[in-house]
Design a protein around this motif. Structure first.
Motif, PDB file in Angstrom:
ATOM      1  N   MET A  13       0.837  -1.189   0.000  1.00 24.31           N
ATOM      2  CA  MET A  13       0.000   0.000   0.000  1.00 24.31           C
ATOM      3  C   MET A  13       0.883   1.254   0.000  1.00 24.31           C
ATOM      4  SD  MET A  13      -2.974   0.916   2.673  1.00 24.31           S
ATOM      5  CE  MET A  13      -3.850   2.414   2.553  1.00 24.31           C
ATOM      6  N   MET A  14       0.495   2.236  -0.817  1.00 24.50           N
ATOM      7  CA  MET A  14       1.242   3.481  -0.945  1.00 24.50           C
ATOM      8  C   MET A  14       1.061   4.353   0.305  1.00 24.50           C
ATOM      9  SD  MET A  14       3.196   5.271  -2.909  1.00 24.50           S
ATOM     10  CE  MET A  14       3.062   4.238  -4.343  1.00 24.50           C
ATOM     11  N   PRO A  15       2.153   4.926   0.823  1.00 25.01           N
ATOM     12  CA  PRO A  15       2.022   5.827   1.975  1.00 25.01           C
ATOM     13  C   PRO A  15       1.139   7.030   1.631  1.00 25.01           C
ATOM     14  CG  PRO A  15       4.326   5.297   1.543  1.00 25.01           C
ATOM     15  CD  PRO A  15       3.530   4.757   0.402  1.00 25.01           C
ATOM     16  N   THR A  16       0.438   7.525   2.616  1.00 22.37           N
ATOM     17  CA  THR A  16      -0.455   8.659   2.435  1.00 22.37           C
ATOM     18  C   THR A  16       0.298   9.966   2.611  1.00 22.37           C
ATOM     19  OG1 THR A  16      -2.260   7.328   3.321  1.00 22.37           O
ATOM     20  CG2 THR A  16      -2.588   9.711   3.267  1.00 22.37           C
ATOM     21  N   TRP A  17       0.038  10.909   1.724  1.00 18.89           N
ATOM     22  CA  TRP A  17       0.623  12.240   1.844  1.00 18.89           C
ATOM     23  C   TRP A  17      -0.462  13.201   2.328  1.00 18.89           C
ATOM     24  CZ3 TRP A  17      -1.902  15.694  -1.275  1.00 18.89           C
ATOM     25  CH2 TRP A  17      -2.562  15.179  -2.390  1.00 18.89           C
ATOM     26  N   ARG A  18      -0.001  14.304   2.910  1.00 24.16           N
ATOM     27  CA  ARG A  18      -0.924  15.342   3.367  1.00 24.16           C
ATOM     28  C   ARG A  18      -0.281  16.702   3.152  1.00 24.16           C
ATOM     29  NH1 ARG A  18       0.704  17.238   8.411  1.00 24.16           N
ATOM     30  NH2 ARG A  18       2.251  15.905   9.401  1.00 24.16           N
ATOM     31  N   LEU A  19      -1.102  17.748   3.138  1.00 26.11           N
ATOM     32  CA  LEU A  19      -0.618  19.117   2.979  1.00 26.11           C
ATOM     33  C   LEU A  19      -0.619  19.812   4.323  1.00 26.11           C
ATOM     34  CD1 LEU A  19      -2.565  20.179  -0.235  1.00 26.11           C
ATOM     35  CD2 LEU A  19      -0.322  19.109  -0.065  1.00 26.11           C
ATOM     36  N   ARG A  20       0.343  20.718   4.495  1.00 26.50           N
ATOM     37  CA  ARG A  20       0.382  21.540   5.702  1.00 26.50           C
ATOM     38  C   ARG A  20       1.135  22.820   5.398  1.00 26.50           C
ATOM     39  NH1 ARG A  20       5.505  21.593   7.518  1.00 26.50           N
ATOM     40  NH2 ARG A  20       6.762  19.705   7.583  1.00 26.50           N
ATOM     41  N   ASP A  21       1.144  23.740   6.376  1.00 28.63           N
ATOM     42  CA  ASP A  21       1.896  24.984   6.246  1.00 28.63           C
ATOM     43  C   ASP A  21       3.394  24.710   6.209  1.00 28.63           C
ATOM     44  OD1 ASP A  21      -0.393  26.572   6.382  1.00 28.63           O
ATOM     45  OD2 ASP A  21      -0.278  26.768   8.553  1.00 28.63           O
ATOM     46  N   ARG A  76      15.187  20.694   3.391  1.00 29.43           N
ATOM     47  CA  ARG A  76      14.576  19.700   2.499  1.00 29.43           C
ATOM     48  C   ARG A  76      13.927  20.385   1.299  1.00 29.43           C
ATOM     49  NH1 ARG A  76      14.668  15.536  -0.494  1.00 29.43           N
ATOM     50  NH2 ARG A  76      12.726  14.369  -0.636  1.00 29.43           N
ATOM     51  N   ALA A  77      13.320  21.556   1.512  1.00 29.96           N
ATOM     52  CA  ALA A  77      12.700  22.286   0.403  1.00 29.96           C
ATOM     53  C   ALA A  77      13.755  22.667  -0.642  1.00 29.96           C
ATOM     54  CB  ALA A  77      11.984  23.531   0.925  1.00 29.96           C
ATOM     55  N   VAL A  78      14.910  23.101  -0.194  1.00 31.96           N
ATOM     56  CA  VAL A  78      15.995  23.457  -1.120  1.00 31.96           C
ATOM     57  C   VAL A  78      16.481  22.213  -1.859  1.00 31.96           C
ATOM     58  CG1 VAL A  78      18.358  24.337  -1.282  1.00 31.96           C
ATOM     59  CG2 VAL A  78      16.678  25.531   0.135  1.00 31.96           C
ATOM     60  N   GLN A  79      16.572  21.074  -1.176  1.00 31.66           N
ATOM     61  CA  GLN A  79      16.974  19.822  -1.834  1.00 31.66           C
ATOM     62  C   GLN A  79      15.990  19.449  -2.948  1.00 31.66           C
ATOM     63  OE1 GLN A  79      17.079  16.953   1.311  1.00 31.66           O
ATOM     64  NE2 GLN A  79      19.158  17.492   1.959  1.00 31.66           N
ATOM     65  N   ILE A  80      14.711  19.567  -2.660  1.00 38.11           N
ATOM     66  CA  ILE A  80      13.694  19.231  -3.663  1.00 38.11           C
ATOM     67  C   ILE A  80      13.778  20.206  -4.830  1.00 38.11           C
ATOM     68  CG2 ILE A  80      11.198  19.165  -4.110  1.00 38.11           C
ATOM     69  CD1 ILE A  80      10.911  17.995  -1.279  1.00 38.11           C
ATOM     70  N   TRP A  81      13.975  21.486  -4.552  1.00 40.30           N
ATOM     71  CA  TRP A  81      14.121  22.488  -5.612  1.00 40.30           C
ATOM     72  C   TRP A  81      15.321  22.147  -6.491  1.00 40.30           C
ATOM     73  CZ3 TRP A  81      17.763  26.193  -7.012  1.00 40.30           C
ATOM     74  CH2 TRP A  81      17.313  27.174  -7.916  1.00 40.30           C
ATOM     75  N   ASP A  82      16.443  21.778  -5.867  1.00 36.78           N
ATOM     76  CA  ASP A  82      17.635  21.394  -6.631  1.00 36.78           C
ATOM     77  C   ASP A  82      17.356  20.170  -7.490  1.00 36.78           C
ATOM     78  OD1 ASP A  82      19.246  23.444  -5.699  1.00 36.78           O
ATOM     79  OD2 ASP A  82      20.148  22.225  -4.116  1.00 36.78           O
ATOM     80  N   GLN A  83      16.710  19.168  -6.918  1.00 40.81           N
ATOM     81  CA  GLN A  83      16.391  17.942  -7.646  1.00 40.81           C
ATOM     82  C   GLN A  83      15.453  18.243  -8.809  1.00 40.81           C
ATOM     83  OE1 GLN A  83      13.855  15.225  -5.502  1.00 40.81           O
ATOM     84  NE2 GLN A  83      14.551  13.465  -6.679  1.00 40.81           N
ATOM     85  N   VAL A 117       4.929  13.166   3.653  1.00 41.17           N
ATOM     86  CA  VAL A 117       4.598  11.759   3.863  1.00 41.17           C
ATOM     87  C   VAL A 117       5.229  11.425   5.195  1.00 41.17           C
ATOM     88  CG1 VAL A 117       4.896   9.402   3.069  1.00 41.17           C
ATOM     89  CG2 VAL A 117       4.553  11.246   1.399  1.00 41.17           C
ATOM     90  N   GLY A 118       4.397  11.188   6.195  1.00 45.17           N
ATOM     91  CA  GLY A 118       4.918  11.067   7.552  1.00 45.17           C
ATOM     92  C   GLY A 118       5.517  12.416   7.937  1.00 45.17           C
ATOM     93  N   GLU A 119       6.806  12.437   8.204  1.00 41.03           N
ATOM     94  CA  GLU A 119       7.493  13.696   8.505  1.00 41.03           C
ATOM     95  C   GLU A 119       8.394  14.156   7.357  1.00 41.03           C
ATOM     96  OE1 GLU A 119       6.894  15.660  11.169  1.00 41.03           O
ATOM     97  OE2 GLU A 119       5.317  14.182  11.536  1.00 41.03           O
ATOM     98  N   ASP A 120       8.408  13.396   6.250  1.00 42.14           N
ATOM     99  CA  ASP A 120       9.287  13.701   5.119  1.00 42.14           C
ATOM    100  C   ASP A 120       8.605  14.650   4.142  1.00 42.14           C
ATOM    101  OD1 ASP A 120      11.523  13.550   3.433  1.00 42.14           O
ATOM    102  OD2 ASP A 120      10.701  11.834   2.349  1.00 42.14           O
TER     103      ASP A 120
END
Length: 141
Positions: free
Chosen positions: A1-9, A17-24, A55-58
């Motif tokens: 089963m695929m992990p559940t994602w959620r939105l937050r502030d 982590r945001a900078v890592q994702i932007w770089d990727q 996803v979780g805390e990631d």
């Protein structure tokens, strides 16, 4: 089963982590961003409209906008590569758009995201997520 994602502030401790994702995200597209990451993160850290997907805390995605009066510029929409094509990007934009409407924004301009640029033809008004809020690539209408 695929992990559940959620939105937050966005929280200040999301920055690395945001900078890592932007770089990727930038490695998958050669077009340069319109807004530098330092400017985008400054907006997010000072309370500008910013939403993250987790996803979780990631942290796996982020969307940020800048607001001036009744106009807003989407300055960043970025997703971790393994989380693409699952509706997260659309959900991030929809939530960001909802928050912008609450703030009184009437026009949203795509300003800095590489992937969104590929989906909006320059000079052609489009609608984001069917809400009736207009968006135009590369400029204000």
């Amino acid at each position: 089963m695929m992990p559940t994602w959620r939105l937050r502030d966005f929280h200040d401790d999301d920055l690395d982590r945001a900078v890592q994702i932007w770089d990727q995200d930038g490695q998958t597209d050669d077009s340069p961003p319109v807004f530098p990451i330092s400017e985008v993160m400054a907006v997010a850290r000072t309370g500008g409209p910013a939403v993250v997907a987790v996803v979780g805390e990631d942290l796996v995605g982020m969307a940020v906008a800048q607001v001036q009066g009744d106009r807003a510029w989407i300055t960043l929409v970025a997703l971790a590569g393994t989380w693409r094509n699952r509706g997260i990007g659309s959900a991030l934009i929809a939530e960001l758009e909802r928050r912008l409407r609450i703030q009184g924004v009437r026009r949203i301009v795509q300003g800095g995201h590489r992937t969104l640029r590929a989906h909006v033809t320059p000079g052609t008004p489009r609608r984001i997520c069917g809400s009736g809020v207009g968006v135009r690539a590369g400029g204000i209408r």
